[in-house]
Write an enzyme that holds these catalytic residues in place. Structure first.
Site, PDB file in Angstrom:
ATOM      1  N   ASP A  13       1.011  -1.285  -0.032  1.00 46.35           N
ATOM      2  CA  ASP A  13      -0.165  -0.082  -0.012  1.00 46.35           C
ATOM      3  C   ASP A  13       0.982   1.293  -0.051  1.00 46.35           C
ATOM      4  OD1 ASP A  13      -2.299  -1.700   0.087  1.00 46.35           O
ATOM      5  OD2 ASP A  13      -2.109  -1.604   2.357  1.00 46.35           O
ATOM      6  N   LYS A  16       1.633   2.414  -5.084  1.00 50.23           N
ATOM      7  CA  LYS A  16       2.351   2.022  -6.364  1.00 50.23           C
ATOM      8  C   LYS A  16       1.520   2.230  -7.501  1.00 50.23           C
ATOM      9  CE  LYS A  16       2.432  -2.304  -4.381  1.00 50.23           C
ATOM     10  NZ  LYS A  16       1.986  -1.991  -3.100  1.00 50.23           N
ATOM     11  N   GLY A  17       0.259   1.999  -7.309  1.00 52.52           N
ATOM     12  CA  GLY A  17      -0.783   2.288  -8.423  1.00 52.52           C
ATOM     13  C   GLY A  17      -0.647   3.735  -8.763  1.00 52.52           C
ATOM     14  N   GLY A  40      -4.560  -4.105  -3.764  1.00 55.25           N
ATOM     15  CA  GLY A  40      -5.658  -2.913  -4.064  1.00 55.25           C
ATOM     16  C   GLY A  40      -4.845  -1.889  -4.396  1.00 55.25           C
ATOM     17  N   HIS A  41      -4.771  -1.469  -5.778  1.00 51.75           N
ATOM     18  CA  HIS A  41      -3.932  -0.466  -6.249  1.00 51.75           C
ATOM     19  C   HIS A  41      -4.859   0.772  -6.750  1.00 51.75           C
ATOM     20  CE1 HIS A  41      -0.534  -3.311  -7.252  1.00 51.75           C
ATOM     21  NE2 HIS A  41      -0.718  -3.349  -5.819  1.00 51.75           N
ATOM     22  N   GLN A 225       1.954  -5.786  -3.532  1.00 50.99           N
ATOM     23  CA  GLN A 225       2.353  -5.990  -2.142  1.00 50.99           C
ATOM     24  C   GLN A 225       3.729  -5.168  -1.938  1.00 50.99           C
ATOM     25  OE1 GLN A 225       1.382  -9.464  -3.745  1.00 50.99           O
ATOM     26  NE2 GLN A 225      -0.278  -8.512  -3.100  1.00 50.99           N
ATOM     27  N   SER A 414       5.188  12.731  -3.735  1.00 51.10           N
ATOM     28  CA  SER A 414       3.800  12.822  -3.909  1.00 51.10           C
ATOM     29  C   SER A 414       3.156  13.492  -2.408  1.00 51.10           C
ATOM     30  CB  SER A 414       3.203  11.180  -3.965  1.00 51.10           C
ATOM     31  OG  SER A 414       1.839  11.395  -4.141  1.00 51.10           O
TER      32      SER A 414
END
Ligand code: GDP
Ligand code: IMO
Ligand code: MG
Length: 434
Positions: A13, A16-17, A40-41, A225, A414
């Protein structure tokens, strides 16, 4: 020719997405190569938020080829639902998504096994995502009860699935739940239908990727992951069942390491973890609460509250070295605004000894007392900053220290979930983080 790998350096988490979505425009192909629907991205684009589990985060860019390789464990129902959900929201999915015929398939028994065996030999819960991931990988390695996506199209599929269903029913009884009975015929019919609907996407992705790499196509590998959840190098047994650190890219995709020209390590500016297992810098107090609230730290798919804590430079340095990381993307920096002071773990004290190597045994990590360095916090919000030099000096100071301790330059900072809330650091700046 350039192939870029995006690897999470913590316990997953790390956002990465978002990074994969940002990097996609510089690539022709985006590849998911391990894990499954435990991932979950999140991608925020055009004011819309998308949560992806199996589909690569490059899917929003027309003309980009997305690939799910044989290293992934595939729940066909999840993938079909995800494709439908994206299509309903206007995302075009057709030949731009291909799936490996080598991917191992998750069956109903894998969910039951996950439920019945979510603990390690000490009896502690691993806290899995209950997506059947570990049991499917176990069958893959065990071979006897494994079925790959390509097998669904073969004449003996029905016979094999019926035989496995019988064996798995006996296994359930042996595990203390005799009520569960798998109906091989019903499973066969259901999976034959999935196979029919997925057929246009199914192919030999290894051959596709080798051709693409040799032809000089630009490939982006999207890790799922994080490195500390790696089956071989993570905090075993509180890990996932694939190689989720940098070492997994070639194994999961079939593309040799010599094509990988850039490794991007993705980190949060602090640390989170979902599920069981030791977490030395965890803050079960107001600090942890502050981070959870500001960072909206709840599981993307499972909605579980994430455990939150200070940045752990011992763990991050270990992951960065393991992955051969070239540059860092430091995410969610905005979450740390308004704290009076910040701590970074620079070493552990284990049984009276100062340690800077990440321990190989989970019991040592459990006993590790973090040695902290304290830095002053910044009070200004940073959501609207677009150049590193416009960040508050204390935020730059924090990043500089983090980069130094991890041992890699920072390329991206970010400061919010949107694509625009991103600072690309100039490569000629003195410390590569300001
Ligand atoms: P992944 O699994 O590594 O792709 O990460 P997740 O999507 O599970 O979790 C990252 C979360 O942080 C998502 O909700 C993102 O929208 C969000 N996010 C990404 N970057 C930033 C950021 O810089 N600041 C904040 N506040 N949220 C971010
Ligand atoms: P992304 O790709 C965070 C964790 C689970 C559990 C352990 C084993 O979104 O970063 P599993 O279901 O894989 O057998 O669970 O791994 N876990 C993740 N934690 N992000 C993820 O994926 C995760 N995928 C698995 O919480 O502790
Ligand atoms: Mg996630």
């Amino acid at each position: 020719m350039p192939a870029t790998c995006v690897i999470g350096l913590q316990w997953g988490d790390e956002a990465k997405g978002k990074i994969v979505d940002l990097l996609t425009e510089q690539h022709d192909i985006v590849v998911r190569y391990q894990g499954g629907a435990n991932a979950g991205h999140t991608v925020v684009t055009g004011g819309q938020k998308f949560k992806l589990s199996l589909v690569p985060s490059g899917i929003f860019h027309p003309g980009v080829q997305c690939v799910i390789t044989g290293g992934v464990v595939l729940n066909p129902a999840s993938l079909l639902d995800e494709i439908q959900g994206l299509t309903d929201r206007g995302v075009a999915i057709g030949k731009n998504l291909i799936v490996s015929d080598r991917a191992h398939v998750i069956f109903p028994w894998h969910f039951e096994e996950d439920r019945l065996l979510d603990q390690c030999s000490t009896g502690e819960s691993i806290g899995t995502t209950m997506r059947g991931i570990g049991p499917c990988y176990r069958d893959k390695v065990g071979r006897s009860w494994a079925i790959r996506l390509g097998d669904l199209y073969r004449d003996d599929f029905r016979q094999r699935v019926e035989q496995i269903a019988k064996g798995k029913t006996r296994l359930m009884a042996g595990m203390g739940d005799a009520k569960i009975q798998f109906d091989g015929e019903q499973v066969y019919r259901q999976y034959a239908d999935y196979a029919r609907r997925l057929q246009p996407h199914v192919t030999d992705t290894t051959a596709f990727l080798l051709d693409a790499a040799e032809a000089g196509k630009r490939i982006l590998f999207e890790g799922a992951q994080g490195s500390l959840l790696d089956i071989d190098h993570g905090t075993f047994p509180f890990v996932t069942s694939s190689n989720s650190s940098g070492v997994g890219v070639s194994g999961g995709s079939g593309v040799p390491g010599r094509f990988m020209t850039k490794i991007v390590g993705v980190l949060k500016a602090y640390t989170t973890r979902v599920g069981g297992g030791p977490f030395p810098t965890e803050q079960e107090n107001d600090i942890g609460q502050h981070i959870r609230q500001r960072g909206n730290e709840y599981g993307t798919i499972t909605k579980r509250p994430r455990r939150c804590g200070w940045f752990d430079a011992v763990a991050a340095r270990y992951s960065a070295r393991l992955g051969g990381v070239d540059v860092l993307s430091v995410m969610l920096l905005d979450v740390l605004s308004q704290l009076p002071e910040l701590k970074i773990c620079v070493a552990y004290e284990i049984a009276g000894r100062r340690v800077t190597n990440f321990p190989s045994h989970v019991d040592d990590l459990r006993r590790a007392v973090p040695v902290y360095e304290t830095l002053p916090g910044w009070q200004q919000e940073v959501y609207d900053v677009r150049r590193a030099e416009d960040l508050p000096p204390l935020a730059r100071n924090y990043l500089e220290r983090l980069s130094h301790l991890v041992g890699c330059p920072i390329e991206v900072i970010s400061i919010g979930p949107d694509r625009e809330q991103t600072i690309v650091v100039r490569s000629n700046s003195c410390c590569r983080c300001c």
